[in-house]
Design a protein around this motif. Sequence first.
Motif, PDB file in Angstrom:
ATOM      1  N   ASP A 114     -20.429  -1.759  54.948  1.00  0.00           N
ATOM      2  CA  ASP A 114     -19.526  -0.613  54.954  1.00  0.00           C
ATOM      3  C   ASP A 114     -18.337  -0.882  55.866  1.00  0.00           C
ATOM      4  OD1 ASP A 114     -19.111   2.346  54.220  1.00  0.00           O
ATOM      5  OD2 ASP A 114     -18.871   2.317  56.404  1.00  0.00           O
TER       6      ASP A 114
ATOM      7  N   SER B 278     -16.373   3.863  56.004  1.00  0.00           N
ATOM      8  CA  SER B 278     -16.405   5.030  55.114  1.00  0.00           C
ATOM      9  C   SER B 278     -16.461   6.326  55.911  1.00  0.00           C
ATOM     10  CB  SER B 278     -17.631   4.952  54.185  1.00  0.00           C
ATOM     11  OG  SER B 278     -17.529   3.878  53.295  1.00  0.00           O
TER      12      SER B 278
ATOM     13  N   THR C  37     -21.171   7.744  51.816  1.00  0.00           N
ATOM     14  CA  THR C  37     -21.604   6.430  51.324  1.00  0.00           C
ATOM     15  C   THR C  37     -22.797   5.891  52.108  1.00  0.00           C
ATOM     16  OG1 THR C  37     -19.385   5.845  50.538  1.00  0.00           O
ATOM     17  CG2 THR C  37     -20.896   4.027  50.971  1.00  0.00           C
ATOM     18  N   VAL C  38     -22.707   5.869  53.430  1.00  0.00           N
ATOM     19  CA  VAL C  38     -23.753   5.267  54.256  1.00  0.00           C
ATOM     20  C   VAL C  38     -25.055   6.057  54.161  1.00  0.00           C
ATOM     21  CG1 VAL C  38     -24.442   4.722  56.624  1.00  0.00           C
ATOM     22  CG2 VAL C  38     -22.132   4.154  55.836  1.00  0.00           C
ATOM     23  N   SER C  39     -24.982   7.374  54.221  1.00  0.00           N
ATOM     24  CA  SER C  39     -26.212   8.166  54.175  1.00  0.00           C
ATOM     25  C   SER C  39     -26.907   8.049  52.819  1.00  0.00           C
ATOM     26  CB  SER C  39     -25.908   9.636  54.487  1.00  0.00           C
ATOM     27  OG  SER C  39     -25.008  10.190  53.543  1.00  0.00           O
TER      28      SER C  39
ATOM     29  N   GLU D  70     -28.626   4.677  52.863  1.00  0.00           N
ATOM     30  CA  GLU D  70     -29.810   4.721  53.725  1.00  0.00           C
ATOM     31  C   GLU D  70     -30.973   5.424  53.039  1.00  0.00           C
ATOM     32  OE1 GLU D  70     -27.906   4.665  58.247  1.00  0.00           O
ATOM     33  OE2 GLU D  70     -28.095   6.581  57.177  1.00  0.00           O
TER      34      GLU D  70
ATOM     35  N   ILE E  69     -27.767  -1.401  56.499  1.00  0.00           N
ATOM     36  CA  ILE E  69     -26.335  -1.158  56.664  1.00  0.00           C
ATOM     37  C   ILE E  69     -25.737  -2.157  57.645  1.00  0.00           C
ATOM     38  CG2 ILE E  69     -24.565   0.562  57.132  1.00  0.00           C
ATOM     39  CD1 ILE E  69     -26.507   1.299  54.850  1.00  0.00           C
TER      40      ILE E  69
ATOM     41  N   HIS F 277     -21.923  -3.027  59.335  1.00  0.00           N
ATOM     42  CA  HIS F 277     -20.605  -2.419  59.513  1.00  0.00           C
ATOM     43  C   HIS F 277     -19.547  -3.481  59.797  1.00  0.00           C
ATOM     44  CE1 HIS F 277     -22.143   1.716  59.597  1.00  0.00           C
ATOM     45  NE2 HIS F 277     -23.159   1.230  60.304  1.00  0.00           N
TER      46      HIS F 277
END
Length: 311
Positions: free
Chosen positions: A37, A40, A44-46, A49, A55, A57
Motif C-alpha cells: 500500500d 491509501s 483499501t488496507v482494512s 486485512e 500489509i 507500506h
Amino acid sequence: MNCSVVIRAYNEAQHIGRLLEGIRQQNLGDVEVILVDSGSTDETVSIAESYGAKIVHITPEEFTFGRSLNFGVRAASGEFIINISAHCYPVYPDWLEQLLKPFNDENLAVSYGKQRGGITNQYSEHQFFRQYFPDLSQPRQGHPYSHNANAAIRRVLWEQHAYNEQLTGLEDLAWSSWAMEKGYGIAYTAEAEIIHLHDEKPAQVQNRYRREAIAMKQILPTSTFSLWNFLRLCLSSTYSDLLQAKRDRVLNEHWKSIFWFRFMQYWGTYQGYNYSGRIDSQLHQAFYYPPGILSEKTPAPRSIEPIRYKQ
C-alpha cells in the motif's frame, strides 16, 4: 506450487475486495497475499486485512513502480511470485493454477496471462487487450513482452535481478528482457484470464502512455517517436477501431471515445519519448497519484465454470 500474490494498491477500496475474493476461490489452497500500500486514505488496507493479507507500506516519497514490487517480493515467502493489479480480478478458479503451469519448464522465468476489460473500459482499450493478449497461449514466445497486471515470475531469478526502481513504468518489460537475454523463457498463458478495470478520462490515458514512453526511452535510449509516428499510428488505430465498432454495431455509442482515446494514447507517447526533464521522485508521484499477435484460430472452450462474484 508454493506461491505468493503481490498486489500494488493506492485507494483501491472499490475493487480490492473482488480481487481478494477471487484469490480466495482459487483451486490452489493456502495462497499468501501481500498488499503493498502506497498511502491509501480509503478502506483499501482494512479490506485487505479482513482477507488475511500481509500489509507492506511504501510512502509516496519512496514510491516507484519497480520499488513497490521489490518491497512486496521481499516480504513474500513463495517460490513463485504472482503480480496483479488491485483493479483486476480473476475470471476462473484455476487462474493461479494455469498461470503457474508453464513453470514445469525449469528454464522459464515469466508466465503472464490474458487480460480483458470490463464495462467501464473504453472501447479502444478493449481492442488493445485483444491485440496484446490473444486467445491462444504461447508456451515459449519469441519476444520479451510481459505485463505485471497479471504475471508470475520465478523468485530465485528476482533474487539475482530485482525490478528496476528508476523506471517510470515498464519494469515488467525491462525484467523479462533481462531474463530473455540470460536465456530464460517467457510464456503467454491465455487460460489465466483476468478482468482489468479502467475508467479513465482523457488526461489519465495521456498520463499513462506518457510515463510508459519515458520508461521505454530509459530502457532503449536510442529509440525515437516522431510526429510522423504520432500521426500515422493515431490515424491507423482510430480507423481500425472505427471499422471494428461498425462491425460490432456500436459505432454510434463509441466513436467519440475512439477518437479521444487514440489521440491521447499516441500524443502521450510522443510527449514521453520527447521528455527532457528530470526523472525524480516528484515525477514518479505525479504518475501514480493522479489529481482526481491477433489470431484467427478459435481456442478450445473452457470446461470450468467462471467465478460467480456477488457484485
